[in-house]
Design a protein around this motif. Structure first.
Motif: not given
Length: 223
Positions: A81, A102, A188, A209, A212
């Protein structure tokens, strides 16, 4: 039977970890993947926010920390993250489960959404690192440029409304001045601002985020 996805926050901020976990869990729910449960892990040591190359390198070493490796062994997938994807390569090579950064996921989604793509973020000391990352993933020909907010990142982290406005201005610069057809919010901890900016501008705004999680959902078969 459900899948467990370990979301690693490479900084020590528990509120940031909790925010990213909540966003990831909501994303999987929206994808109708109630079989995926997200567990968060904050860095056991290090900075509260990654703002320099030195801090990014320090975070990358976390991939080899015994506490991290122990939790990875009990997961079905891992999301890193932080936008610089610290530790992605060594961790990917040491396990057989999907490991997604990410930054990596956001760039892949941005190219699919519309290239050239831009990046808007808050960390000027990571500018060269981000440019190197775009080049390393092979997207430099599809990249329109990086736009940075004027206020120091740690100050912005304490002022969500100001962070949102400065990121909105940076995204607008990516679109209007650089010709971007998709813009990534590079970080993130910036995920809430990214969510707020989505659907409010003329081009797709990519939340790393969410990107991902969408990629992870493709890689983990439904149970």
């Amino acid at each position: 039977m459900s899948h467990t996805v370990l979301l690693i926050n490479p900084n020590t901020s528990r509120p940031t970890t909790d925010m990213m976990v909540a966003l990831a869990q909501a994303c999987f729910q929206s994808l109708q993947r109630s079989d995926i449960q997200v567990r968060g892990l904050s860095a056991p040591q290090g900075p509260g926010m990654l703002t320099t190359q030195e801090e990014l390198e320090q975070a990358a070493a976390m991939a080899e920390h015994p506490l991290v490796l122990a939790q990875v062994r009990n997961a079905d997938g891992v999301i890193i993250g932080a936008f610089g994807d610290p530790g992605l390569q060594p961790l990917s090579q040491s396990v057989s489960i999907p490991v997604i950064g990410i930054g990596q996921a956001a760039m892949q989604q941005a190219v699919q959404a519309g290239s050239p793509f831009g990046i808007a973020t808050t960390t000027p000391q990571l500018e060269q690192s981000i440019l190197n990352q775009v080049r390393r993933y092979g997207w430099i020909e599809q990249f329109s440029g990086l736009r940075l907010t004027p206020t120091a990142p740690l100050d912005l982290a304490q002022a969500p409304e100001r962070q949102y406005q400065e990121l909105a201005d940076s995204v607008a610069a990516c679109i209007e001045l650089d010709g971007a057809r998709a813009v990534i919010i590079g970080g993130g901890p910036l995920a809430q601002s990214a969510q707020a900016l989505q659907n409010k501008l003329a081009v797709p705004v990519i939340n790393p985020i969410v990107a991902a999680c969408e990629l992870m959902a493709q890689r983990l078969p439904p149970t």
